[in-house]
Design a protein around this motif. Structure first.
Motif, mmCIF file in Angstrom:
data_model
loop_
_atom_site.group_PDB
_atom_site.id
_atom_site.type_symbol
_atom_site.label_atom_id
_atom_site.label_comp_id
_atom_site.label_asym_id
_atom_site.label_seq_id
_atom_site.Cartn_x
_atom_site.Cartn_y
_atom_site.Cartn_z
ATOM 1 N N MET A 220 0.827 -1.197 0.000
ATOM 2 C CA MET A 220 0.000 0.000 0.000
ATOM 3 C C MET A 220 0.868 1.257 0.000
ATOM 4 N N GLN A 221 2.000 1.207 0.703
ATOM 5 C CA GLN A 221 2.839 2.399 0.741
ATOM 6 C C GLN A 221 3.334 2.761 -0.650
ATOM 7 N N LYS A 222 3.707 1.754 -1.430
ATOM 8 C CA LYS A 222 4.198 2.000 -2.776
ATOM 9 C C LYS A 222 3.079 2.553 -3.666
ATOM 10 N N ILE A 223 1.903 1.974 -3.539
ATOM 11 C CA ILE A 223 0.758 2.424 -4.338
ATOM 12 C C ILE A 223 0.335 3.828 -3.917
ATOM 13 N N GLY A 224 0.394 4.106 -2.631
ATOM 14 C CA GLY A 224 -0.063 5.385 -2.097
ATOM 15 C C GLY A 224 0.706 6.594 -2.585
ATOM 16 N N ILE A 225 1.949 6.402 -3.032
ATOM 17 C CA ILE A 225 2.732 7.550 -3.517
ATOM 18 C C ILE A 225 2.639 7.722 -5.028
ATOM 19 N N ASP A 226 1.915 6.850 -5.695
ATOM 20 C CA ASP A 226 1.710 6.944 -7.131
ATOM 21 C C ASP A 226 0.747 8.097 -7.416
ATOM 22 N N ASP A 227 1.138 9.034 -8.276
ATOM 23 C CA ASP A 227 0.295 10.188 -8.604
ATOM 24 C C ASP A 227 -1.034 9.792 -9.250
ATOM 25 N N GLY A 228 -1.087 8.614 -9.855
ATOM 26 C CA GLY A 228 -2.309 8.181 -10.519
ATOM 27 C C GLY A 228 -3.277 7.444 -9.610
ATOM 28 N N VAL A 229 -2.921 7.343 -8.330
ATOM 29 C CA VAL A 229 -3.754 6.598 -7.382
ATOM 30 C C VAL A 229 -4.244 7.534 -6.287
ATOM 31 N N PHE A 230 -5.538 7.467 -6.001
ATOM 32 C CA PHE A 230 -6.142 8.251 -4.930
ATOM 33 C C PHE A 230 -6.708 7.270 -3.910
ATOM 34 N N ILE A 231 -6.263 7.371 -2.668
ATOM 35 C CA ILE A 231 -6.750 6.496 -1.604
ATOM 36 C C ILE A 231 -7.395 7.374 -0.550
ATOM 37 N N ARG A 232 -8.614 7.025 -0.190
ATOM 38 C CA ARG A 232 -9.327 7.800 0.831
ATOM 39 C C ARG A 232 -10.098 6.833 1.703
ATOM 40 N N SER A 233 -9.776 6.799 2.968
ATOM 41 C CA SER A 233 -10.505 5.979 3.915
ATOM 42 C C SER A 233 -11.772 6.724 4.323
ATOM 43 N N MET A 234 -12.897 6.021 4.248
ATOM 44 C CA MET A 234 -14.175 6.641 4.597
ATOM 45 C C MET A 234 -14.964 5.669 5.468
ATOM 46 N N ALA A 235 -15.380 6.129 6.610
ATOM 47 C CA ALA A 235 -16.180 5.293 7.501
ATOM 48 C C ALA A 235 -17.575 5.109 6.919
ATOM 49 N N SER A 236 -18.277 4.089 7.387
ATOM 50 C CA SER A 236 -19.636 3.860 6.897
ATOM 51 C C SER A 236 -20.599 4.917 7.423
#
Length: 132
Positions: free
Chosen positions: A1-17
């Protein structure tokens, strides 16, 4: 996840229910709509643990992947018809753990009982060893 998280083409957002039923909040659905409208090729939505009647994710995605793990009570989860019926693909995570084959047999038996018109593939990924 750390490697993916720094990719400019990837947006990660944790959202609670946020108390929403079905494992996702209304804000999650709205965020996915915005990402889709902005031209994103792939949008992955992970739900909180859902049960038999909490299947709202089905209405918000093109493909539903049900991830189950041996030794974690997922055999009981697999018996819940609602969650099984919305799956397009079932993945047995941690398939190298004891109980994985029993879980897969349990899933197959449940699918036979449901007599679903669609054939749901069950994947048992091999353990991947990260490259150095």
């Amino acid at each position: 996840m750390q490697k993916i998280g720094i990719d400019d083409g990837v947006f990660i957002r944790s959202m609670a229910s946020r108390g929403g039923t079905g494992g996702i909040s209304r804000a999650t659905t709205q965020t996915a709509d915005i990402l889709d409208a902005s031209g994103k090729d792939y949008i992955l939505i992970e739900t909180v643990g859902v049960g038999q009647c909490e299947v709202e994710i089905f209405k918000n995605v093109d493909t539903t992947i049900l991830v189950l793990s041996p030794e974690s009570g997922d055999a009981i989860q697999a018996m819940k018809a609602g969650i099984m019926e919305i799956a397009d693909l079932i993945v047995v995570n941690k398939a190298d753990r004891p109980g994985a084959d029993a879980l897969i047999n349990n899933i197959r038996n449940t699918l036979e009982i449901l007599q679903s018109s669609k054939r749901i593939p069950i994947l048992k990924p091999r353990r991947l060893i990260p490259s150095a």
